[in-house]
Design a protein around this motif. Structure first.
Motif, mmCIF file in Angstrom:
data_model
loop_
_atom_site.group_PDB
_atom_site.id
_atom_site.type_symbol
_atom_site.label_atom_id
_atom_site.label_comp_id
_atom_site.label_asym_id
_atom_site.label_seq_id
_atom_site.Cartn_x
_atom_site.Cartn_y
_atom_site.Cartn_z
ATOM 1 N N GLY A 1 0.759 -1.235 0.000
ATOM 2 C CA GLY A 1 0.000 0.000 0.000
ATOM 3 C C GLY A 1 0.791 1.288 0.000
ATOM 4 N N ALA A 2 2.111 1.212 -0.006
ATOM 5 C CA ALA A 2 2.926 2.432 0.020
ATOM 6 C C ALA A 2 3.151 2.946 -1.406
ATOM 7 C CB ALA A 2 4.277 2.159 0.679
ATOM 8 N N GLN A 3 2.994 4.252 -1.581
ATOM 9 C CA GLN A 3 3.351 4.865 -2.862
ATOM 10 C C GLN A 3 4.859 4.709 -3.021
ATOM 11 O OE1 GLN A 3 0.890 6.035 -4.913
ATOM 12 N NE2 GLN A 3 2.546 5.941 -6.391
ATOM 13 N N THR A 4 5.296 4.025 -4.073
ATOM 14 C CA THR A 4 6.686 3.602 -4.208
ATOM 15 C C THR A 4 7.253 4.024 -5.556
ATOM 16 O OG1 THR A 4 6.191 1.672 -2.817
ATOM 17 C CG2 THR A 4 8.220 1.585 -4.114
ATOM 18 N N VAL A 5 8.513 4.447 -5.539
ATOM 19 C CA VAL A 5 9.247 4.733 -6.775
ATOM 20 C C VAL A 5 10.480 3.847 -6.791
ATOM 21 C CG1 VAL A 5 10.533 6.462 -8.088
ATOM 22 C CG2 VAL A 5 8.423 7.124 -6.902
#
Length: 177
Positions: free
Chosen positions: A29-33
């Motif tokens: 669920g983490a916004q990841t790059v």
């Protein structure tokens, strides 16, 4: 003009560990790059050609992301996976690299940026705030150094140990003399 991005999790390095970290963070669920220098993902399992990983002792360990990888690669690999005496898992490196790229491209909450090289680590005291790349800056709550040799640790002048230090430094019996 330099582009600036913000994310919850920044993973620098497209090897197997970097891909696993980015996929896991995004799936949780983490916004990841994920930032990789090249479009060929997978590190030792793909670009280094180590396509018979860890021998037969891993036969029982087919859970989590590793198990998902094995099941997916078995479906894509012509003739299956068992083609060597050293491992039950053998595959073409390109098949695995293509699978990793597909996963990264199709995972919600995961953005993949290719072709950027870390130039500086942004810090405030002992806290890493992000990374400056060739053409963009990414600020993150969590930054994971998944480069092959700990490039971010060196760039950020962050104290660390490689695990390759001499016996005289560590007094570890298994360290090189």
């Amino acid at each position: 003009m330099r582009q600036t991005l913000r994310t919850e999790v920044l993973v620098v390095g497209g090897g197997t560990g970097g891909v696993a970290a980015a996929l896991t963070a995004a799936r949780r669920g983490a916004q990841t790059v994920l930032v990789s220098e090249t479009p060929w993902l997978g590190g030792m399992l793909t670009s280094a050609g180590v396509a018979a990983p860890d021998g037969n002792e891993l036969m029982a360990w087919q859970t989590g992301l590793w198990g998902e990888f094995l099941r997916a690669i078995a479906q894509r690999q012509p003739g299956g996976l068992d083609h060597a005496w050293v491992s039950f898992f053998t595959f073409e490196p390109k098949v695995a690299a293509d699978l990793f790229a597909e996963w990264v491209k199709t995972t919600p909450k995961l953005t993949w940026i290719v072709g950027e090289v870390p130039q500086a680590v942004l810090r405030q005291g002992d806290r890493v705030l992000g990374v400056e790349f060739t053409t963009l800056t990414i600020h993150a709550q969590i930054t994971i150094d998944a480069t092959e040799l700990g490039d971010l640790l060196v760039l950020g002048e962050i104290p660390h140990r490689w695990g390759w230090e001499w016996q005289a430094e560590t007094q570890e019996p298994s360290a090189p003399p």
